[in-house]
Design a protein around this motif. Sequence first.
Motif, short mmCIF file in Angstrom:
data_model
loop_
_atom_site.label_atom_id
_atom_site.label_comp_id
_atom_site.label_asym_id
_atom_site.label_seq_id
_atom_site.Cartn_x
_atom_site.Cartn_y
_atom_site.Cartn_z
N THR A 64 -20.28 -30.88 -11.40
CA THR A 64 -20.56 -30.39 -10.06
C THR A 64 -22.02 -30.60 -9.72
N ALA A 65 -22.91 -30.27 -10.63
CA ALA A 65 -24.33 -30.39 -10.37
C ALA A 65 -24.73 -31.85 -10.19
N ALA A 66 -24.15 -32.75 -10.95
CA ALA A 66 -24.53 -34.15 -10.86
C ALA A 66 -23.92 -34.81 -9.62
N ALA A 67 -22.74 -34.42 -9.25
CA ALA A 67 -22.06 -35.07 -8.13
C ALA A 67 -22.54 -34.57 -6.78
N ALA A 68 -22.83 -33.30 -6.69
CA ALA A 68 -23.22 -32.72 -5.40
C ALA A 68 -24.73 -32.82 -5.21
N PRO A 69 -25.16 -33.14 -3.99
CA PRO A 69 -26.60 -33.16 -3.73
C PRO A 69 -27.15 -31.74 -3.80
N ALA A 70 -28.42 -31.62 -4.12
CA ALA A 70 -29.04 -30.30 -4.23
C ALA A 70 -29.02 -29.61 -2.87
N THR A 71 -28.76 -28.33 -2.89
CA THR A 71 -28.79 -27.57 -1.64
C THR A 71 -30.23 -27.36 -1.23
N LYS A 75 -33.59 -27.02 -3.61
CA LYS A 75 -34.78 -27.85 -3.40
C LYS A 75 -36.01 -26.97 -3.20
N MET A 76 -35.85 -25.91 -2.44
CA MET A 76 -36.96 -25.01 -2.14
C MET A 76 -37.51 -24.38 -3.43
N LYS A 77 -36.60 -23.98 -4.33
CA LYS A 77 -37.03 -23.39 -5.59
C LYS A 77 -37.84 -24.38 -6.42
N VAL A 78 -37.34 -25.61 -6.52
CA VAL A 78 -38.02 -26.63 -7.31
C VAL A 78 -39.38 -26.96 -6.70
N CYS A 79 -39.41 -27.17 -5.39
CA CYS A 79 -40.66 -27.52 -4.73
C CYS A 79 -41.67 -26.38 -4.82
N ASN A 80 -41.22 -25.15 -4.71
CA ASN A 80 -42.12 -24.00 -4.84
C ASN A 80 -42.78 -23.97 -6.20
N LYS A 81 -42.02 -24.26 -7.24
CA LYS A 81 -42.59 -24.27 -8.59
C LYS A 81 -43.63 -25.38 -8.72
N GLU A 82 -43.31 -26.54 -8.16
CA GLU A 82 -44.23 -27.68 -8.25
C GLU A 82 -45.47 -27.48 -7.40
N ALA A 83 -45.39 -26.65 -6.37
CA ALA A 83 -46.52 -26.44 -5.46
C ALA A 83 -47.46 -25.34 -5.94
N ALA A 84 -47.20 -24.79 -7.11
CA ALA A 84 -48.05 -23.72 -7.63
C ALA A 84 -49.51 -24.18 -7.67
N GLY A 85 -50.39 -23.36 -7.15
CA GLY A 85 -51.82 -23.69 -7.15
C GLY A 85 -52.30 -24.37 -5.87
N LYS A 86 -51.40 -24.89 -5.09
CA LYS A 86 -51.78 -25.54 -3.83
C LYS A 86 -51.82 -24.48 -2.73
N ALA A 93 -48.25 -29.82 3.36
CA ALA A 93 -47.94 -31.25 3.30
C ALA A 93 -47.08 -31.56 2.08
N PHE A 94 -47.43 -30.95 0.94
CA PHE A 94 -46.66 -31.17 -0.28
C PHE A 94 -45.22 -30.70 -0.11
N MET A 95 -45.05 -29.48 0.42
CA MET A 95 -43.71 -28.92 0.59
C MET A 95 -42.88 -29.78 1.54
N SER A 96 -43.49 -30.24 2.60
CA SER A 96 -42.78 -31.08 3.57
C SER A 96 -42.25 -32.35 2.89
N GLU A 97 -43.13 -33.00 2.13
CA GLU A 97 -42.74 -34.23 1.45
C GLU A 97 -41.71 -33.97 0.36
N CYS A 98 -41.89 -32.91 -0.38
CA CYS A 98 -40.98 -32.57 -1.47
C CYS A 98 -39.58 -32.27 -0.95
N LEU A 99 -39.49 -31.54 0.13
CA LEU A 99 -38.17 -31.15 0.66
C LEU A 99 -37.43 -32.33 1.30
N LYS A 100 -38.13 -33.40 1.63
CA LYS A 100 -37.48 -34.58 2.20
C LYS A 100 -36.74 -35.39 1.15
N LYS A 101 -37.12 -35.25 -0.11
CA LYS A 101 -36.53 -36.03 -1.20
C LYS A 101 -35.10 -35.65 -1.43
#
Length: 101
Positions: A64-71, A75-86, A93-101
């Motif tokens: 299910t996780a591999a077949a379905a695109p991320a909700t 995406k928001m959870k992953v991008c939030n973790k990656e944006a730590a410190g910004k 800008a980072f969040m906007s670009e990250c959420l487009k992926k």
Amino acid sequence: MSKLLSLIAAAGLALSLGAAPTLASAKTAQQEKMSTCNAQAAGKKGDERKAFMKSCLSAQPATTAAAAPATQQEKMKVCNKEAAGKKGDERKAFMSECLKK
């Protein structure tokens, strides 16, 4: 009056039987997941086993996780973790670009 009660009881029984297959299939999927996790936890004991089982049972099925695109929420959870410190515009800008992926 007794005929009316009999009809109501029969209708209720018919409705409850109609829902039974749905509940049975959901229970079967959970039972399968439990069996798989239990087999993988062989050799683990105590807190280690408890932590493993919790993690295993809460994980999404791989197909299910591999077949379905991320909700969007995932995406928001992953991008939030990656944006730590910004902060400020850099984070925006980072969040906007990250959420487009």
